[in-house]
Design a protein around this motif. Structure first.
Motif, PDB file in Angstrom:
ATOM      1  N   THR A   1      26.725  -1.806  -6.414  1.00 28.86           N
ATOM      2  CA  THR A   1      26.806  -2.417  -7.747  1.00 28.86           C
ATOM      3  C   THR A   1      28.231  -2.379  -8.247  1.00 28.86           C
ATOM      4  N   LEU A   2      28.563  -3.380  -9.044  1.00 31.41           N
ATOM      5  CA  LEU A   2      29.868  -3.415  -9.677  1.00 31.41           C
ATOM      6  C   LEU A   2      29.619  -3.894 -11.097  1.00 31.41           C
ATOM      7  N   GLU A   3      30.061  -3.111 -12.085  1.00 31.95           N
ATOM      8  CA  GLU A   3      29.826  -3.532 -13.464  1.00 31.95           C
ATOM      9  C   GLU A   3      31.138  -3.849 -14.137  1.00 31.95           C
ATOM     10  N   ALA A   4      31.176  -5.014 -14.742  1.00 33.27           N
ATOM     11  CA  ALA A   4      32.372  -5.402 -15.481  1.00 33.27           C
ATOM     12  C   ALA A   4      31.934  -5.810 -16.880  1.00 33.27           C
ATOM     13  N   ASN A   5      32.905  -6.172 -17.725  1.00 34.30           N
ATOM     14  CA  ASN A   5      32.566  -6.553 -19.095  1.00 34.30           C
ATOM     15  C   ASN A   5      31.709  -7.801 -19.136  1.00 34.30           C
ATOM     16  N   GLY A   6      32.059  -8.751 -18.291  1.00 34.10           N
ATOM     17  CA  GLY A   6      31.408 -10.054 -18.394  1.00 34.10           C
ATOM     18  C   GLY A   6      30.247 -10.252 -17.446  1.00 34.10           C
ATOM     19  N   PHE A   7      30.085  -9.361 -16.473  1.00 39.63           N
ATOM     20  CA  PHE A   7      29.020  -9.576 -15.489  1.00 39.63           C
ATOM     21  C   PHE A   7      28.707  -8.281 -14.760  1.00 39.63           C
ATOM     22  N   VAL A   8      27.577  -8.298 -14.059  1.00 35.21           N
ATOM     23  CA  VAL A   8      27.291  -7.232 -13.091  1.00 35.21           C
ATOM     24  C   VAL A   8      27.160  -7.895 -11.733  1.00 35.21           C
ATOM     25  N   LEU A   9      27.535  -7.156 -10.699  1.00 37.91           N
ATOM     26  CA  LEU A   9      27.409  -7.674  -9.342  1.00 37.91           C
ATOM     27  C   LEU A   9      26.542  -6.702  -8.551  1.00 37.91           C
ATOM     28  N   TRP A  10      25.528  -7.239  -7.878  1.00 37.58           N
ATOM     29  CA  TRP A  10      24.681  -6.418  -7.020  1.00 37.58           C
ATOM     30  C   TRP A  10      24.778  -6.953  -5.610  1.00 37.58           C
ATOM     31  N   SER A  11      24.889  -6.004  -4.654  1.00 36.46           N
ATOM     32  CA  SER A  11      25.034  -6.420  -3.269  1.00 36.46           C
ATOM     33  C   SER A  11      23.935  -5.783  -2.433  1.00 36.46           C
ATOM     34  N   TYR A  12      23.437  -6.518  -1.464  1.00 45.68           N
ATOM     35  CA  TYR A  12      22.437  -5.960  -0.557  1.00 45.68           C
ATOM     36  C   TYR A  12      22.842  -6.285   0.873  1.00 45.68           C
ATOM     37  N   ASP A  13      22.875  -5.246   1.714  1.00 47.64           N
ATOM     38  CA  ASP A  13      23.173  -5.455   3.127  1.00 47.64           C
ATOM     39  C   ASP A  13      21.880  -5.409   3.915  1.00 47.64           C
ATOM     40  N   SER A  14      21.600  -6.465   4.656  1.00 48.19           N
ATOM     41  CA  SER A  14      20.368  -6.467   5.440  1.00 48.19           C
ATOM     42  C   SER A  14      20.554  -5.583   6.678  1.00 48.19           C
ATOM     43  N   PRO A  15      19.454  -5.218   7.327  1.00 45.89           N
ATOM     44  CA  PRO A  15      19.571  -4.425   8.557  1.00 45.89           C
ATOM     45  C   PRO A  15      20.369  -5.148   9.635  1.00 45.89           C
ATOM     46  N   THR A  16      20.545  -6.466   9.491  1.00 49.88           N
ATOM     47  CA  THR A  16      21.296  -7.225  10.479  1.00 49.88           C
ATOM     48  C   THR A  16      22.710  -7.522  10.002  1.00 49.88           C
ATOM     49  N   ASN A  17      23.189  -6.753   9.003  1.00 48.75           N
ATOM     50  CA  ASN A  17      24.552  -6.919   8.490  1.00 48.75           C
ATOM     51  C   ASN A  17      24.820  -8.231   7.794  1.00 48.75           C
ATOM     52  N   LEU A  18      23.790  -8.833   7.236  1.00 49.11           N
ATOM     53  CA  LEU A  18      23.966  -9.994   6.380  1.00 49.11           C
ATOM     54  C   LEU A  18      24.234  -9.435   4.983  1.00 49.11           C
ATOM     55  N   LYS A  19      25.220  -9.970   4.272  1.00 51.41           N
ATOM     56  CA  LYS A  19      25.487  -9.454   2.935  1.00 51.41           C
ATOM     57  C   LYS A  19      25.073 -10.491   1.914  1.00 51.41           C
ATOM     58  N   LEU A  20      24.157 -10.091   1.029  1.00 48.21           N
ATOM     59  CA  LEU A  20      23.760 -10.982  -0.054  1.00 48.21           C
ATOM     60  C   LEU A  20      24.246 -10.350  -1.352  1.00 48.21           C
ATOM     61  N   PHE A  21      24.998 -11.077  -2.145  1.00 41.46           N
ATOM     62  CA  PHE A  21      25.379 -10.515  -3.431  1.00 41.46           C
ATOM     63  C   PHE A  21      25.273 -11.538  -4.545  1.00 41.46           C
ATOM     64  N   MET A  22      24.949 -10.994  -5.708  1.00 48.13           N
ATOM     65  CA  MET A  22      24.612 -11.816  -6.856  1.00 48.13           C
ATOM     66  C   MET A  22      25.390 -11.372  -8.073  1.00 48.13           C
ATOM     67  N   LEU A  23      25.847 -12.344  -8.858  1.00 46.96           N
ATOM     68  CA  LEU A  23      26.485 -12.023 -10.130  1.00 46.96           C
ATOM     69  C   LEU A  23      25.506 -12.390 -11.231  1.00 46.96           C
TER      70      LEU A  23
END
Lengths: 145, 199
Positions: A70-92
């Motif tokens: 997770t990354l929290e900033a003033n204007g947004f939060v960012l969440w990241s998920y790494d799959s077991p196959t090293n795919l990175k999905l992240f959302m703002l």
């Protein structure tokens, strides 16, 4: 697949998916306030994010840390998920949005269904699957309700 | 030292070909497993075909061999003692019984084409085989349910109703898409049907 009770509203701004080499394979904005960049800029930022996540994992004072979550900033939060196959999905998303970890897992579920089972999709290449887009929009519409 | 090949003790499962034939009601296959297998098969055919029509043709041919077997199996399980001799009877059998055995439900529609006596349409809103497939924009007319069209053709031919079956994507007024299987019987079938009903 989507446990609706645990997710609550708050606007999702954008979604990025990186393949295992750190290259961007999917990017989508969901709100007008999301950053509108050119395709190349999105790709550069996404692969930079991969590097940052990896560096942070190495720098972590506690051993055996997982990569950035997770990354929290003033204007947004960012969440990241790494799959077991090293795919990175992240959302703002807008600050204060809850349930993003579950949402990201659901997006991964959609990926394994509508992208990986598509015979016309080449692994690690950019994702252009109409059904994936449809289901993703539906998932997010349910989430924001 | 002796090396034994016997299986470790545990729940004894016979070799799959020695097990008795199931009643068919509880035999299900994981949809994920099928989808991955079908995806690989489509890719395999695509590597050997140079156009969308060729790809559809290969899928159809593969389905045809399945259609022959499915008809035998479903007839056996159904306990059918009389075979269908009329076009409509056979089509209804495909639309209802065969579809249920293959996909767990009856097909969504069976219609006769008004303009041509030898043409019928079996429609399916969301074919199971296409569930996870998004056809790319550079292959607009491709429908992987050509595989299912082949199954229909194989079953019909094996039952004595030769003809051609093709899968078509139809866009409805609502914007949604469904698949229509166009069945066109040969002139011999039509002539036979006329002589049966005429007499």
């Amino acid at each position: 697949l989507a446990p609706r009770a645990a997710m609550s509203g708050g606007r999702i701004l954008s979604l990025y998916i990186n393949n295992k080499s750190g290259g961007l394979i999917y990017q989508r904005n969901f709100a007008p306030s999301a950053a509108t960049l050119r395709d190349n800029d999105h790709m550069m930022l996404a692969s930079t994010f991969n590097s940052i996540a990896l560096i942070l994992k190495e720098l972590a004072p506690v051993g055996g840390s997982r990569p950035l979550q997770t990354l929290e900033a003033n204007g947004f939060v960012l969440w990241s998920y790494d799959s077991p196959t090293n795919l990175k999905l992240f959302m703002l998303a807008e600050p204060g949005t809850q349930g993003l970890d579950l949402l990201l897992k659901s997006v991964y579920g959609l990926y394994t269904d509508y992208v990986l089972k598509n015979p016309f999709y080449e692994l690690d290449m950019p994702v252009h699957c109409a059904k994936f887009d449809d289901r993703l929009m539906r998932l997010l519409a349910d989430f924001t309700r | 030292q002796e090396f034994s090949m016997s299986a470790a003790p545990g729940p004894s499962r016979q070799n799959i070909v020695d097990r008795p034939l199931g009643k068919g009601r509880q035999d299900f296959v994981s949809q994920s497993a099928f989808s991955h297998l079908f995806s690989e098969f489509v890719q395999y055919c695509q590597a050997k075909a140079s156009t969308a029509s060729e790809l559809e043709r290969k899928l159809e041919d593969a389905g045809a061999t399945i259609g022959v077997r499915v008809l035998e199996l479903v007839n056996l399980r159904d306990g059918k003692t009389r075979r269908e001799t009329r076009m409509l009877g056979m089509l209804q059998y495909v639309h209802t019984t065969l579809w249920k055995a293959l996909f767990g439900k009856a097909a969504d529609g069976l219609e006769k084409v008004v303009e041509n006596e030898d043409e019928f349409m079996i429609s399916e809103n969301e074919p199971l085989v296409n569930q996870f497939i998004s056809v790319p924009s550079n292959l607009p007319n491709l429908n992987c349910a050509a595989f299912v069209a082949g199954i229909i053709r194989g079953a019909l031919e094996s039952a004595g109703f030769p003809g051609s079956v093709t899968a078509h994507t139809v866009t409805l007024d609502t914007g949604a898409q469904r698949t229509v299987f166009l069945v066109k019987f040969t002139p011999e079938v039509l002539a036979r049907e006329k002589s049966i009903s005429g007499a």
